[in-house]
Design an enzyme around this catalytic site. Structure first.
Site, PDB file in Angstrom:
ATOM      1  N   LEU A 195      43.800 -28.040  15.703  1.00  0.00           N
ATOM      2  CA  LEU A 195      45.124 -27.523  16.024  1.00  0.00           C
ATOM      3  C   LEU A 195      45.911 -27.438  14.726  1.00  0.00           C
ATOM      4  O   LEU A 195      45.756 -28.290  13.842  1.00  0.00           O
ATOM      5  CB  LEU A 195      45.868 -28.432  17.011  1.00  0.00           C
ATOM      6  CG  LEU A 195      45.313 -28.580  18.429  1.00  0.00           C
ATOM      7  CD1 LEU A 195      46.170 -29.556  19.222  1.00  0.00           C
ATOM      8  CD2 LEU A 195      45.235 -27.239  19.130  1.00  0.00           C
ATOM      9  N   ASP A 196      46.774 -26.420  14.614  1.00  0.00           N
ATOM     10  CA  ASP A 196      47.668 -26.357  13.467  1.00  0.00           C
ATOM     11  C   ASP A 196      48.562 -27.591  13.452  1.00  0.00           C
ATOM     12  O   ASP A 196      48.808 -28.217  14.486  1.00  0.00           O
ATOM     13  CB  ASP A 196      48.541 -25.100  13.538  1.00  0.00           C
ATOM     14  CG  ASP A 196      47.732 -23.822  13.412  1.00  0.00           C
ATOM     15  OD1 ASP A 196      46.650 -23.865  12.807  1.00  0.00           O
ATOM     16  OD2 ASP A 196      48.201 -22.785  13.912  1.00  0.00           O
ATOM     17  N   ARG A 197      49.078 -27.906  12.273  1.00  0.00           N
ATOM     18  CA  ARG A 197      49.899 -29.112  12.125  1.00  0.00           C
ATOM     19  C   ARG A 197      51.058 -29.138  13.123  1.00  0.00           C
ATOM     20  O   ARG A 197      51.344 -30.167  13.741  1.00  0.00           O
ATOM     21  CB  ARG A 197      50.437 -29.192  10.682  1.00  0.00           C
ATOM     22  CG  ARG A 197      51.325 -30.401  10.419  1.00  0.00           C
ATOM     23  CD  ARG A 197      51.800 -30.422   8.971  1.00  0.00           C
ATOM     24  NE  ARG A 197      52.607 -29.247   8.667  1.00  0.00           N
ATOM     25  CZ  ARG A 197      53.918 -29.155   8.899  1.00  0.00           C
ATOM     26  NH1 ARG A 197      54.562 -30.174   9.454  1.00  0.00           N
ATOM     27  NH2 ARG A 197      54.580 -28.070   8.575  1.00  0.00           N
TER      28      ARG A 197
END
Length: 301
Positions: A133-135
């Protein structure tokens, strides 16, 4: 020590060598085969065996895969564990936490927190994340605790039997309330240190499904499903449609309503690699995204 995999020899496999079953019916990955050969072992009916030994119907083949401790630095972190058993761990990742160390975020990542959990439990295992997942994105991440579970789930991911769904608050309203975005994604030509992606004919195939759940004053809540898994895929596809995710500074613009992109991994469906039973994990919408929708409802009143 408990074997990682136990298989019973089937009637039509009578007289075969162990390796013919391993390479045939079991279809073990090259990585698992290396772990079996280097530090692991194979037993037949509880006794060490060579893979060229021949078997009889009903024999038990027991396979042990070597594993090693992670080299990530353990860091204490409060983990929201939403599912766990001997093979799997699922965590609800909070927003603005990187998943794994990078040049920009060398520590304080989810992987560092899991390394600390392994250390506390005395587990000498690698950290096997099934997806990223993106940050800024919140939601469920699945981790395999052992090599065989990881191998099986990667196969499900590649065959699209492991299904990932997201909730996003997007700008504006979509003309079609459900549909498929089938647009290739590649690197952007802009000077952004190689991070930004764009829809381009020279890109790799990328497919996303979407469904509008509810429309509000100036935003919409949509459910999204990944068919492929390109970097920033959902963010790029929605921006390309003219409906970027609220708060997405890279593919839209910053928002006073939220301090991140309003994207949440809310649903994960797969077949358990050990029990072969279906597993469903659901993570409700987080508070910051609910606040946007509540504010929008007030505007409609």
């Amino acid at each position: 020590m408990k074997p990682d995999l136990v298989e019973t020899v089937l009637p039509h496999e009578e007289g075969l060598m162990i390796k013919e079953i391993i390479y045939g019916r079991l279809r073990l990955s090259r990585g698992l085969l290396r772990r079996m050969r280097n530090g692991g072992q194979v037993c037949l009916n509880g006794r060490w065996a060579h893979i060229t030994q021949r078997v009889k119907t009903g024999d038990k083949i027991e396979i042990y895969f070597a594993d090693s401790a992670t080299d990530l630095v353990p860091e204490p972190m409060e983990l929201d564990i939403v599912y766990e058993d001997d093979s799997l761990l699922a965590v609800n990742k909070a927003p603005n936490i990187p998943v794994h160390p990078t040049g920009g975020y060398p520590s304080g990542t989810l992987a560092n927190g899991i390394a600390h959990l392994w250390q506390q439990r005395g587990l000498k295992r690698k950290i096997r994340l099934l997806h990223r997942l993106d940050r800024e994105t919140s939601g469920v991440i699945l981790i395999a605790k052992e090599p065989y579970a990881y191998h099986q789930l990667v196969r499900q991911l590649r065959s699209r039997r492991l299904k990932r769904k997201y909730l996003a608050v997007i700008k504006g309203k979509l003309n079609d309330k459900q549909g498929i975005i089938d647009q290739p994604i590649g690197m952007s030509s802009q000077a952004d240190h190689g991070l930004k992606r764009t829809v381009t004919d020279s890109g790799r195939p990328a497919c996303s499904h979407y469904r509008v759940i509810q429309e509000y004053a100036s935003v919409s809540l949509v459910e999204l499903e990944l068919v492929t898994g390109r970097t920033h895929q959902l963010r790029v596809h929605l921006s390309w449609m003219g409906n970027p995710i609220v708060g997405d500074e890279m593919y839209g613009q910053a928002s006073s309503m939220i301090n991140r992109q309003a994207l949440h991994a809310w649903s994960l469906d797969f077949i358990h690699p050990r029990t072969e039973q279906p597993v469903q994990i659901r993570i409700p919408l987080p508070g910051d995204m609910k606040s946007i929708l509540n504010h929008q409802l007030q505007q409609l009143q």
